[in-house]
Design a protein around this motif. Sequence first.
Motif, mmCIF file in Angstrom:
data_model
loop_
_atom_site.group_PDB
_atom_site.id
_atom_site.type_symbol
_atom_site.label_atom_id
_atom_site.label_comp_id
_atom_site.label_asym_id
_atom_site.label_seq_id
_atom_site.Cartn_x
_atom_site.Cartn_y
_atom_site.Cartn_z
ATOM 1 N N MET A 1 0.860 -1.180 0.000
ATOM 2 C CA MET A 1 0.000 0.000 0.000
ATOM 3 C C MET A 1 0.903 1.237 0.000
ATOM 4 S SD MET A 1 -3.014 1.068 2.714
ATOM 5 C CE MET A 1 -4.267 -0.015 2.091
ATOM 6 N N THR A 2 0.630 2.159 -0.914
ATOM 7 C CA THR A 2 1.417 3.392 -0.999
ATOM 8 C C THR A 2 0.998 4.371 0.099
ATOM 9 O OG1 THR A 2 -0.148 4.552 -2.431
ATOM 10 C CG2 THR A 2 1.504 3.134 -3.519
ATOM 11 N N GLU A 3 1.799 5.403 0.276
ATOM 12 C CA GLU A 3 1.464 6.441 1.257
ATOM 13 C C GLU A 3 0.139 7.114 0.901
ATOM 14 O OE1 GLU A 3 3.056 7.403 4.157
ATOM 15 O OE2 GLU A 3 4.248 5.597 3.816
ATOM 16 N N LEU A 4 -0.088 7.333 -0.383
ATOM 17 C CA LEU A 4 -1.338 7.953 -0.823
ATOM 18 C C LEU A 4 -2.528 7.042 -0.530
ATOM 19 C CD1 LEU A 4 -2.070 10.649 -2.089
ATOM 20 C CD2 LEU A 4 -1.869 9.593 -4.326
ATOM 21 N N GLU A 5 -2.368 5.759 -0.762
ATOM 22 C CA GLU A 5 -3.446 4.810 -0.451
ATOM 23 C C GLU A 5 -3.708 4.747 1.059
ATOM 24 O OE1 GLU A 5 -2.872 1.652 -4.154
ATOM 25 O OE2 GLU A 5 -1.639 1.447 -2.346
ATOM 26 N N ARG A 6 -2.642 4.805 1.848
ATOM 27 C CA ARG A 6 -2.810 4.813 3.308
ATOM 28 C C ARG A 6 -3.565 6.065 3.761
ATOM 29 N NH1 ARG A 6 1.845 1.581 3.556
ATOM 30 N NH2 ARG A 6 3.386 3.202 3.280
ATOM 31 N N LEU A 7 -3.215 7.193 3.161
ATOM 32 C CA LEU A 7 -3.909 8.436 3.503
ATOM 33 C C LEU A 7 -5.383 8.349 3.112
ATOM 34 C CD1 LEU A 7 -4.003 11.344 4.529
ATOM 35 C CD2 LEU A 7 -3.155 12.070 2.269
ATOM 36 N N ALA A 8 -5.671 7.835 1.925
ATOM 37 C CA ALA A 8 -7.066 7.695 1.477
ATOM 38 C C ALA A 8 -7.845 6.797 2.435
ATOM 39 C CB ALA A 8 -7.128 7.155 0.049
ATOM 40 N N ALA A 9 -7.243 5.702 2.857
ATOM 41 C CA ALA A 9 -7.912 4.787 3.792
ATOM 42 C C ALA A 9 -8.140 5.464 5.142
ATOM 43 C CB ALA A 9 -7.085 3.517 3.964
ATOM 44 N N HIS A 10 -7.171 6.213 5.608
ATOM 45 C CA HIS A 10 -7.314 6.925 6.883
ATOM 46 C C HIS A 10 -8.435 7.963 6.792
ATOM 47 C CE1 HIS A 10 -5.014 9.015 10.426
ATOM 48 N NE2 HIS A 10 -6.272 8.773 10.710
ATOM 49 N N LEU A 11 -8.482 8.695 5.686
ATOM 50 C CA LEU A 11 -9.545 9.688 5.497
ATOM 51 C C LEU A 11 -10.917 9.020 5.429
ATOM 52 C CD1 LEU A 11 -7.738 11.969 2.918
ATOM 53 C CD2 LEU A 11 -8.464 12.652 5.216
ATOM 54 N N GLN A 12 -10.986 7.864 4.783
ATOM 55 C CA GLN A 12 -12.252 7.140 4.713
ATOM 56 C C GLN A 12 -12.684 6.696 6.109
ATOM 57 O OE1 GLN A 12 -12.248 3.598 2.281
ATOM 58 N NE2 GLN A 12 -14.461 3.427 2.361
ATOM 59 N N GLN A 13 -11.758 6.161 6.892
ATOM 60 C CA GLN A 13 -12.063 5.738 8.263
ATOM 61 C C GLN A 13 -12.500 6.928 9.111
ATOM 62 O OE1 GLN A 13 -8.378 3.894 9.382
ATOM 63 N NE2 GLN A 13 -8.795 2.033 8.207
ATOM 64 N N PHE A 14 -11.832 8.058 8.932
ATOM 65 C CA PHE A 14 -12.177 9.285 9.658
ATOM 66 C C PHE A 14 -13.629 9.671 9.360
ATOM 67 C CE2 PHE A 14 -12.494 13.919 9.823
ATOM 68 C CZ PHE A 14 -11.935 14.216 11.066
ATOM 69 N N ALA A 15 -13.995 9.657 8.087
ATOM 70 C CA ALA A 15 -15.361 10.020 7.686
ATOM 71 C C ALA A 15 -16.375 9.001 8.200
ATOM 72 C CB ALA A 15 -15.449 10.153 6.170
ATOM 73 N N GLU A 16 -16.054 7.722 8.079
ATOM 74 C CA GLU A 16 -16.967 6.672 8.546
ATOM 75 C C GLU A 16 -17.225 6.769 10.042
ATOM 76 O OE1 GLU A 16 -15.193 2.952 7.408
ATOM 77 O OE2 GLU A 16 -15.792 3.165 5.306
ATOM 78 N N ALA A 17 -16.186 7.008 10.826
ATOM 79 C CA ALA A 17 -16.323 7.070 12.285
ATOM 80 C C ALA A 17 -17.246 8.208 12.721
ATOM 81 C CB ALA A 17 -14.954 7.229 12.932
ATOM 82 N N ARG A 76 -9.462 12.696 -0.743
ATOM 83 C CA ARG A 76 -10.805 12.171 -0.432
ATOM 84 C C ARG A 76 -11.703 12.221 -1.671
ATOM 85 N NH1 ARG A 76 -13.806 8.585 1.646
ATOM 86 N NH2 ARG A 76 -15.732 9.279 2.588
ATOM 87 N N LEU A 77 -11.666 13.323 -2.406
ATOM 88 C CA LEU A 77 -12.471 13.451 -3.623
ATOM 89 C C LEU A 77 -12.088 12.376 -4.636
ATOM 90 C CD1 LEU A 77 -14.500 14.929 -5.456
ATOM 91 C CD2 LEU A 77 -12.657 16.533 -6.030
ATOM 92 N N ALA A 78 -10.803 12.202 -4.848
ATOM 93 C CA ALA A 78 -10.357 11.185 -5.797
ATOM 94 C C ALA A 78 -10.804 9.798 -5.353
ATOM 95 C CB ALA A 78 -8.836 11.230 -5.936
ATOM 96 N N ASP A 79 -10.721 9.518 -4.059
ATOM 97 C CA ASP A 79 -11.120 8.220 -3.540
ATOM 98 C C ASP A 79 -12.616 7.985 -3.736
ATOM 99 O OD1 ASP A 79 -10.569 5.734 -2.144
ATOM 100 O OD2 ASP A 79 -11.522 6.629 -0.386
ATOM 101 N N VAL A 80 -13.426 8.981 -3.423
ATOM 102 C CA VAL A 80 -14.877 8.850 -3.570
ATOM 103 C C VAL A 80 -15.252 8.605 -5.034
ATOM 104 C CG1 VAL A 80 -17.040 10.188 -3.451
ATOM 105 C CG2 VAL A 80 -15.507 10.116 -1.475
ATOM 106 N N LEU A 81 -14.515 9.220 -5.951
ATOM 107 C CA LEU A 81 -14.798 9.057 -7.380
ATOM 108 C C LEU A 81 -14.101 7.843 -7.988
ATOM 109 C CD1 LEU A 81 -14.647 12.770 -8.550
ATOM 110 C CD2 LEU A 81 -16.677 11.310 -8.409
ATOM 111 N N GLY A 82 -13.241 7.182 -7.224
ATOM 112 C CA GLY A 82 -12.514 6.037 -7.753
ATOM 113 C C GLY A 82 -11.433 6.413 -8.744
ATOM 114 N N VAL A 83 -10.886 7.614 -8.591
ATOM 115 C CA VAL A 83 -9.829 8.087 -9.483
ATOM 116 C C VAL A 83 -8.477 7.801 -8.842
ATOM 117 C CG1 VAL A 83 -8.772 10.157 -10.490
ATOM 118 C CG2 VAL A 83 -11.263 9.892 -10.498
ATOM 119 N N ASP A 84 -7.585 7.174 -9.604
ATOM 120 C CA ASP A 84 -6.213 6.969 -9.151
ATOM 121 C C ASP A 84 -5.492 8.299 -9.346
ATOM 122 O OD1 ASP A 84 -3.375 6.517 -9.239
ATOM 123 O OD2 ASP A 84 -3.756 4.380 -9.523
#
Length: 118
Positions: A1-17, A76-84
């Motif tokens: 997992m890249t640093e960017l992917e880790r950040l995206a996952a952390h942001l997703q967890q932050f929003a979900e919580a 976060r925007l890129a993750d929500v849209l599924g954009v790499d």
Amino acid sequence: MTELERLAAHLQQFAEARDWEQFHTPKNLAMALAGEVGELVAEFQWLTAEESSAPDPPTLARISAELGDVTNYLVRLADVLGVDLVQAAEAKLASSERRYPPDLYRGSARKAPPDPHP
């Protein structure tokens, strides 16, 4: 997992919580991103070219915080849209390399015609 992917996952967890996913629509995230870019720009608004190149520590701390906000909303925007995001940036750089060949644009700030192969 890249640093960017880790950040995206952390942001997703932050929003979900916080049950904020309902608010993280592409429209809302893009608007929030634009607002944060405006806050970043405001930090540079009255600086001279020299001051902007070497901001004092308090100014650099504020700039750093705004860059963090911009990055978080962009990722976060890129993750929500599924954009790499890295792939999108590399594709855009490739387009710019075609539009701005060094032999024609070195040292020039003039605008190139639109890329026919975006």
